[in-house]
Design an enzyme around this catalytic site. Sequence first.
Site, PDB file in Angstrom:
ATOM      1  CD  GLU A  79       4.674   5.017 -35.328  1.00  0.00           C
ATOM      2  OE1 GLU A  79       3.640   5.705 -35.378  1.00  0.00           O
ATOM      3  OE2 GLU A  79       4.701   3.794 -35.567  1.00  0.00           O
TER       4      GLU A  79
ATOM      5  CB  SER B  24       8.501  -0.874 -37.603  1.00  0.00           C
ATOM      6  OG  SER B  24       8.612  -2.233 -37.278  1.00  0.00           O
ATOM      7  CD  GLU B  25       2.852   1.020 -35.499  1.00  0.00           C
ATOM      8  OE1 GLU B  25       3.084   0.191 -36.411  1.00  0.00           O
ATOM      9  OE2 GLU B  25       2.495   2.191 -35.722  1.00  0.00           O
TER      10      GLU B  25
ATOM     11  CG  ASP C 145      -7.455   2.746 -33.187  1.00  0.00           C
ATOM     12  OD1 ASP C 145      -8.665   2.542 -33.319  1.00  0.00           O
ATOM     13  OD2 ASP C 145      -6.988   3.712 -32.526  1.00  0.00           O
TER      14      ASP C 145
ATOM     15  CG  HIS D  87      -6.584   6.491 -37.063  1.00  0.00           C
ATOM     16  ND1 HIS D  87      -7.054   6.019 -38.263  1.00  0.00           N
ATOM     17  CD2 HIS D  87      -5.242   6.551 -37.178  1.00  0.00           C
ATOM     18  CE1 HIS D  87      -6.038   5.820 -39.083  1.00  0.00           C
ATOM     19  NE2 HIS D  87      -4.924   6.128 -38.450  1.00  0.00           N
TER      20      HIS D  87
END
Lengths: 337, 368
Positions: free
Chosen positions: A30, A69-70, A95, A139
Amino acid sequence: MARKITYQQAINEALDQEMARDENVVVMGEDVVGGSGSDGEMDAWGGVLGVTKGLYKKYGDRILDTPISESGFVGAAVGAAASGLRPVCELMFIDFMGVCFDQIFNQAAKFRYMFGGKAETPVVIRTMYGAGFRAAAQHSQCLYPLFTHIPGLKVVLPSSPYDVKGLLIQAIRDNDPVIFCEHKVLYTLEGEVPEESYTIPFGEANVVREGDDVTIVAFGRMVQQANKAAAALAKEGVSCEVIDPRTTSPLDEDTILESVENTGRLVVVDEAHPRCGMAADISALVAKKAFSSLKAPVEMVTAPHTPVPFNGKLEDLYVPSVERIAAAVRATAGYAA
Amino acid sequence: MSTARIVPITMPKWGLSMQEGKVVEWLVPEGTELKLGDHVLDIETEKIANTFDALDAGLLRRIVAQPDEVLPIGALLGVLAPAEVTDAEVDEFITEFQKNYVPPEIAEEGAADGWKFVEAGGYRLRYSKMGDGARNIVLIHGFGGDADRWAFTQEPLAASASVYALDLPGHGQSSKQLNDGSVKHLAATVIAFMDAVGIDKAELIGHSLGGAVALQAAVDHPGRVSALALIASAGLGAEINAAYINGFIAADSRKEMKPLLEQLVADPELVTRTLINDMLQFKRIDGVGAALTAIARGFQDGSQQTVNLRAHLDGLDVPVKVIWGSKDAIIPASHAAGLPAKVKVTVLDGFGHLVQLEAAAEVNKLLL
């Protein structure tokens, strides 16, 4: 001596040198094309902390921005690795790994095994971990014990600029999936880093400081904390050996065991939660294989079994401090059976 | 007041990278009348331990730094003063010294710490220069070493000379991509280095492989070399510890590296963890394995040395010194025997291959 650069610059340099060396190396994630400090509009694109800054200009389409969109892009990286590329996939915060466990646990980690050794998955998943950034509970976690638990994954926790460059180059050249965990608080840490490319083998602990009274095993950011504690304790006449395993999988058991055989006392420092974590793991290892050398109960210094607090004062209390490490060392050094 | 006769003993600076040292033990008690060069105390640095020898003669009045104290360079270790100086005056001197002592700034940048780089012979070579005497000396390290091998040599020699220590190609922080691994090529590279830094003629001091390189340079470029000192030198006989050379090229872990490095010295305690780590870090740089392999092929065939320059010694028109440690386990000290009469040979009893580090004071005396 060598020139000094930051941990973050050392990561960038490792990526740059490996992309120059091997055209199969691609970077994806990203906002990796932009990066804070880039020109004009690119700067606005972010790149969270600007680790990949400048690479797009040099390598163009080999730096790939992905959708948020991991599960999609981590899967794509795993597939690309299985079919010939060497992707370095950036998953902003550790995370977020939860949404792509299948891609990592069931696919990447299992291909070599399930295909009878005929498939290799040379993917690196770079990710930030750790508290200290006021980034709250979603996070700030230290989730590397989860990955250490899975056979087929290699897990790396670099603690210095020198180590992060050599370990990242090693990770990119390694033919197995590597979870590469970067503590965000370390990004500004400066240290001596050779300009040339070099590697550090996985499974080789670094003895950061030699000592005879107490062994401290510390991970990632905690290596610095342990060093500070050891320096303070030296003035009290307590000599600490500080060991940074550098990789949790594979783990250099020998260096830890040899040290405890010499000192007879062990303190394990880990920023992760105490249950089923590295502190428990190392304690069990030493209890089993160096039991007769132990002169005192093993001390574990970890975060508590709670989420990372958002309140800054509580977050500071959450992370193992130099004082807590020193207190644990004093407890084990002063223990009399 | 007789403070002029009070002389401090301070933490020495052994090599460019040394910033502090640890007092291991004093070898003499207070009240000892020291002569120049007497062994005074043992000091341990990150890289290696060594004995500090008296730089001034005088009565050791006070031991200031205690065993296990870690002190920056220049810090007060002890005080010399004649018997007629009162204890009060010694105390006052110590108080004044400590009040005025400022530890040196730790070098931040590559350029500020004394290392320089120069383009020569198709390589980027790292070197350092100490002193500015008219006499030029170039120090050439051996196989797998770097300019740090001269940590205890360069500064003492620099009192009366311009002393250069370089990293050979494939070594230290010089270029790792070799055009040719032969001794002849390395000798030509040293001459190219001299051209690049503007040295017309120099004394070459070489250790191990560096000795062969120095000798080859004198043979090939007779006008450029004014004297030779060959320390535990290659190129003077056939025998060599090939297991060491091959093992060093192959070693990629502490466990493999430690027993190898221990062969370099008579006292294995001198091999510190930092020294082992430095060697491993060097070996893990891209290109080093190939460079070392090429250089090893250039002077040995797997079991024996293939470059024998002994016959050239007779024809050389420059003074030659040969220095060896009797316990050298890499290249036997027997190679110091049977050399032409004009060669000044010294075999130092009880020291190993890294004799210039292990017996620094003795070797420096021979080199001065």
